[in-house]
Design a protein around this motif. Structure first.
Motif, PDB file in Angstrom:
ATOM      1  N   ARG A 171       0.826  -1.216   0.000  1.00  0.00           N
ATOM      2  CA  ARG A 171       0.000   0.000   0.000  1.00  0.00           C
ATOM      3  C   ARG A 171       0.855   1.259   0.000  1.00  0.00           C
ATOM      4  NH1 ARG A 171      -4.030  -1.670   4.641  1.00  0.00           N
ATOM      5  NH2 ARG A 171      -3.557   0.435   5.302  1.00  0.00           N
ATOM      6  N   HIS A 213       0.664   4.051  -2.894  1.00  0.00           N
ATOM      7  CA  HIS A 213       0.301   5.420  -2.531  1.00  0.00           C
ATOM      8  C   HIS A 213       1.406   6.396  -2.932  1.00  0.00           C
ATOM      9  CE1 HIS A 213      -0.743   8.876   0.023  1.00  0.00           C
ATOM     10  NE2 HIS A 213      -1.981   8.417  -0.089  1.00  0.00           N
ATOM     11  N   ARG A 242      -4.536   5.887  -5.772  1.00  0.00           N
ATOM     12  CA  ARG A 242      -5.471   5.953  -4.641  1.00  0.00           C
ATOM     13  C   ARG A 242      -6.420   4.771  -4.737  1.00  0.00           C
ATOM     14  NH1 ARG A 242      -1.736   8.338  -3.659  1.00  0.00           N
ATOM     15  NH2 ARG A 242      -1.519  10.532  -3.144  1.00  0.00           N
ATOM     16  N   TYR A 243      -6.772   4.222  -3.605  1.00  0.00           N
ATOM     17  CA  TYR A 243      -7.504   2.956  -3.550  1.00  0.00           C
ATOM     18  C   TYR A 243      -8.308   2.904  -2.261  1.00  0.00           C
ATOM     19  CZ  TYR A 243      -3.247   2.444  -0.887  1.00  0.00           C
ATOM     20  OH  TYR A 243      -2.220   2.679  -0.014  1.00  0.00           O
ATOM     21  N   ARG A 244      -9.111   1.888  -2.145  1.00  0.00           N
ATOM     22  CA  ARG A 244      -9.880   1.620  -0.922  1.00  0.00           C
ATOM     23  C   ARG A 244      -9.265   0.422  -0.213  1.00  0.00           C
ATOM     24  NH1 ARG A 244     -13.810   5.590   0.027  1.00  0.00           N
ATOM     25  NH2 ARG A 244     -14.431   6.373  -2.002  1.00  0.00           N
ATOM     26  N   TRP A 296     -12.315  -3.243   1.264  1.00  0.00           N
ATOM     27  CA  TRP A 296     -13.564  -2.979   0.550  1.00  0.00           C
ATOM     28  C   TRP A 296     -14.404  -4.253   0.519  1.00  0.00           C
ATOM     29  CZ3 TRP A 296     -15.607   1.477  -0.856  1.00  0.00           C
ATOM     30  CH2 TRP A 296     -16.646   1.491  -1.770  1.00  0.00           C
ATOM     31  N   THR A 354     -13.720  -9.275   2.337  1.00  0.00           N
ATOM     32  CA  THR A 354     -13.274  -7.961   1.898  1.00  0.00           C
ATOM     33  C   THR A 354     -12.089  -8.088   0.947  1.00  0.00           C
ATOM     34  OG1 THR A 354     -11.805  -7.719   3.809  1.00  0.00           O
ATOM     35  CG2 THR A 354     -14.028  -6.785   4.020  1.00  0.00           C
ATOM     36  N   THR A 407     -11.884   0.767  -7.028  1.00  0.00           N
ATOM     37  CA  THR A 407     -13.314   0.549  -7.272  1.00  0.00           C
ATOM     38  C   THR A 407     -13.766   0.995  -8.657  1.00  0.00           C
ATOM     39  OG1 THR A 407     -13.819   2.639  -6.160  1.00  0.00           O
ATOM     40  CG2 THR A 407     -13.910   0.626  -4.840  1.00  0.00           C
TER      41      THR A 407
END
Length: 150
Positions: free
Chosen positions: A41, A45, A50-52, A55, A64, A70
């Motif tokens: 991550r 970044h 950018r990400y979740r 999720w 998850t 998304t």
């Protein structure tokens, strides 16, 4: 006062551990935000992506996606070698070995089910082992995202 009824044996239920120290160590393992996941991550970044995080998998309760893009429908998982049965690093405990074999097989079946579910919804799924180089994994994800953003 009701009579005491002993619990019947359930082969799917964890048989318990014979080693309290081992049990304590296992209970402290992080399910998310662990070292390999955080390393990936951070690299994603730092490269501007950018990400979740964590999720929810559409249509599956309690499942998850580790890292989800998304809008692009990209799901990235960082699988632990022990829990997901890495063919290179899996070392089963000697105690309750049959239970652990079933547990790992169940985890792998669940992984396959999640991958199939996401695939049927049009998602691309990437899975990396925790022992893989996070820089290489980040490069793979970055390349895919760059190609599919256009």
């Amino acid at each position: 006062m009701p009579d005491y009824q002993p619990r019947t044996f359930d082969p799917g239920r964890h048989p318990g551990t014979s080693d309290r120290a081992l049990s304590l160590r296992m209970s402290r393992l992080r399910r998310r935000d662990n070292g390999p996941e955080l390393a990936l991550r951070r690299l994603l970044h730092a490269s501007g992506l950018r990400y979740r995080v964590a999720w929810p998998v559409p249509g599956q309760r309690r499942r998850t996606i580790d890292i989800a893009f998304t809008r692009l429908h990209l799901a990235v998982f960082v699988d632990g070698c022990f829990w997901h049965g890495c063919p290179q690093h899996l070392h089963l405990p000697r105690t309750n070995a049959a239970w652990w074999v079933r547990k790992i097989e169940t985890n792998r079946a669940r992984d396959a089910d999640v991958t199939a579910q996401l695939g049927s919804l049009g998602w691309t799924v990437m899975r990396f082992w925790e022992h893989e180089d996070p820089s290489a994994a980040a490069a793979t994800v970055r390349t895919w995202v760059t190609e599919h953003r256009a």
